[in-house]
Enzyme design. Structure first.
Site: not given
Length: 368
Positions: A163, A265
């Site tokens: 991320e 995710e």
């Protein structure tokens, strides 16, 4: 006469087959995956996993038999609890590959969680000059991946960072200085390819419905010569925008940059109840409009995200991973590696219920 009879039989068989062909959906996604980074610690602390019929078994085998074919494992550098380390990942990778499943390795380049709000350097790297920091990233990446290769469990995909909306290894690798961001990410890419040229490198951002973010980030990546093979996204429907925004973004980035895309995710709750005395992160009865926090709602949301990935133009949608599928409410297996008393705010989004049984969403994901 025989020819007439044969022709008639052929027409009959064609007619009978036609409805089934018309009803047949598109092919299964190449990647039907789960992140199980918490599994080793859960097992050590007594975590139990059962299939849908209630039979106790190995969580990985239950996932595999349900049709999942890829596992994601995160790597921290020197975490306080000794999990998600090189040694732990090597042990889990053996089990993954023994089941014939693919392996995605997710490097956080930290001693703890790395995400859009924090990209904290490992303590051992904290005071390194930039050139040495870049070398440390290369060496760590190469070391873990070479050990995986040498034991016969070569990684199929690798995330260089987790991320990384704002870069990595702050402040040095913040994308306030794209030249530094590029140097670090390319060092990771080079380390991956030095171990295995066929392993695909993923660059992973959160906020999967934010097209402005993705265009800004990957336009800059292109301008600064950052090398990668796959675009990875986090998409949680209750945080990252409406499903149509996610669909528009994933379609756009795949075609704009000509790269495969994978949702590394995603998740959705199957209940609003708590199982470990630690408040859950998502508690709404209907976190996303039309999808309740029930086993059916969880299944439906995962199926909808999968349908969007499958529909990405030019076959560029690879699949999805449901995040922390095995992170059930086991005492001691909390979110903070430095605090054994911390709890887990995610157990209501796992793929195993509070009775330890596989939830319906697991089988749905396996068929996608």
């Amino acid at each position: 006469m025989k020819r007439v009879i044969l022709a008639a039989l052929l027409l009959l068989l064609t007619a009978l087959a036609a409805p089934a062909q018309a009803q047949a959906g598109p092919g299964r996604l190449p990647i039907r995956g789960a992140d199980v980074s918490s599994l080793a610690k859960s097992e050590a602390l007594g975590g139990v996993y059962r299939d849908a019929a209630g039979r106790r078994g190995d969580a990985l085998r239950i996932l595999s038999r349900s049709g999942l074919n890829f596992i994601r494992l995160k790597v921290w550098v020197n975490p306080a609890d000794g999990y998600n380390t090189k040694a732990r990942v090597l042990a889990m990778a053996k089990r993954v590959k023994a089941l014939g499943m693919g392996l995605l390795i997710d490097f956080h380049y930290s001693d703890t969680w790395a995400d859009p709000g924090k990209q904290t350097k490992p303590a051992a790297w904290a005071s390194l000059p930039f050139a040495q920091l870049t070398q440390a990233l290369y060496d760590h990446t190469y070391d873990v991946l070479r050990a995986l290769r040498d034991q016969g469990t070569t990684a199929d995909m690798v995330q260089v960072g987790n991320e990384i909306n704002g870069g990595l290894l702050w402040p040095d690798g913040s994308n306030a200085d794209w030249a530094n961001t590029a140097a670090l990410l390319n060092a990771g890419y080079d380390a991956v390819k030095a171990v295995s040229g066929s392993t695909r490198v993923v660059l992973h951002l959160a906020n999967g419905g934010d097209n402005g973010l993705y265009r800004w980030w990957f336009d800059n990546a292109q301008a600064h010569g950052i090398r990668y093979d796959v675009i990875g996204l986090s998409y949680y429907s209750y945080w990252h925008g409406m499903l149509d925004a996610f669909q528009a973004n994933i379609n756009d980035v795949a075609t704009r940059y000509g790269k495969p895309v994978v949702v590394v995710e995603t998740a959705y709750p199957f209940t609003t109840a708590d199982d470990d005395g630690w408040a859950n992160i998502i508690t709404a009865a209907e976190p996303y409009p039309g999808y309740r926090a029930t086993p059916q709602g969880q299944s439906a949301m995962l199926a909808r995200v999968a349908d969007i990935v499958r529909a990405v133009p030019n076959g560029l949608g690879l699949g999805l991973f449901t995040w922390e599928a095995t992170w059930t409410g086991v005492k001691g297996n909390g979110w903070d590696p430095a605090d054994p008393s911390s709890g887990n705010g995610w157990e209501n989004q796992a793929l195993f219920g509070y009775d330890d049984r596989a939830l319906p969403a697991m089988a749905v994901l396996g068929r996608l």
